[in-house]
Design an enzyme around this catalytic site. Structure first.
Site, PDB file in Angstrom:
ATOM      1  N   TYR A   1       0.840  -1.210   0.000  1.00 62.14           N
ATOM      2  CA  TYR A   1       0.000   0.000   0.000  1.00 62.14           C
ATOM      3  C   TYR A   1       0.874   1.258   0.000  1.00 62.14           C
ATOM      4  O   TYR A   1       0.717   2.135   0.845  1.00 62.14           O
ATOM      5  CB  TYR A   1      -0.976   0.002   1.195  1.00 62.14           C
ATOM      6  CG  TYR A   1      -1.974  -1.124   1.143  1.00 62.14           C
ATOM      7  CD1 TYR A   1      -3.151  -1.009   0.417  1.00 62.14           C
ATOM      8  CD2 TYR A   1      -1.715  -2.335   1.794  1.00 62.14           C
ATOM      9  CE1 TYR A   1      -4.060  -2.062   0.351  1.00 62.14           C
ATOM     10  CE2 TYR A   1      -2.608  -3.386   1.733  1.00 62.14           C
ATOM     11  CZ  TYR A   1      -3.778  -3.241   1.009  1.00 62.14           C
ATOM     12  OH  TYR A   1      -4.663  -4.284   0.941  1.00 62.14           O
ATOM     13  N   HIS A   2       1.809   1.285  -0.920  1.00 57.33           N
ATOM     14  CA  HIS A   2       2.627   2.482  -1.069  1.00 57.33           C
ATOM     15  C   HIS A   2       3.253   2.496  -2.465  1.00 57.33           C
ATOM     16  O   HIS A   2       3.186   1.501  -3.192  1.00 57.33           O
ATOM     17  CB  HIS A   2       3.717   2.538   0.018  1.00 57.33           C
ATOM     18  CG  HIS A   2       4.698   1.406  -0.024  1.00 57.33           C
ATOM     19  ND1 HIS A   2       4.722   0.390   0.898  1.00 57.33           N
ATOM     20  CD2 HIS A   2       5.696   1.138  -0.891  1.00 57.33           C
ATOM     21  CE1 HIS A   2       5.682  -0.457   0.601  1.00 57.33           C
ATOM     22  NE2 HIS A   2       6.295  -0.033  -0.485  1.00 57.33           N
TER      23      HIS A   2
END
Ligand code: TYD
Length: 139
Positions: free
Chosen positions: A49-50
């Site tokens: 999630y980045h």
């Protein structure tokens, strides 16, 4: 999105077993400054999630399987890694998530730089803004 960049590693095995060698600036397309690995991952868990501004990485699932979701801001692509002779090369502004870890998964990641929190984009809307900025640089 550029097509998924999978690197196929030469197998140097013989009757004794398998062996793969990873060399910086040869079959790994950058200078390796950091190596980390994910194991004993809770199978209910998704990670990542980045995106990264500059970091280049190659991810190899040494055991078990894991599915990457790669998103360039326009197209989302899913790539399942389940073989130690395949590396997923991730370069450029790409949101990444890791899903569906198998219970026995061991994921090793080779990275082009040391850990720097300042290179992370951890907010999806900020990522989309950065992609748009990159696509239409200020005049
Ligand atoms: P995190 O970025 O949440 O992992 P993932 O993106 O795989 O879900 O990292 C977990 C923690 O480990 C966080 O506190 C940052 C730290 N960390 C390091 O110190 N060095 C590293 O090389 C990495 C990848 C993480």
């Amino acid at each position: 999105m550029s097509s998924t960049n999978l690197i196929s590693f030469e197998m140097l095995g013989d009757e004794r077993g398998s062996l793969i060698s990873l060399e910086q600036n040869k079959n790994i397309p950058f200078t390796i400054k950091r190596v980390y690995y994910l194991f004993d991952t809770n199978i209910e868990t998704s990670r990542g999630y980045h995106a990264h501004y500059d970091l280049e990485q190659v991810a190899i699932c040494l055991k078990g399987s894991v599915t990457f979701l790669l998103d360039d801001g326009q197209t989302k692509e899913r790539v399942t890694l389940n073989s130690p002779d395949v590396g997923l090369h991730i370069k450029g502004l790409k949101w990444r998530e890791m899903h569906d870890f198998s219970e026995d998964s061991v994921l090793i990641v080779l990275a082009s730089d040391l850990y720097k929190e300042s290179d992370y984009i951890r907010d999806y809307d900020t990522f989309l803004r950065e992609v748009r900025n990159e696509d239409s640089p200020a005049q």
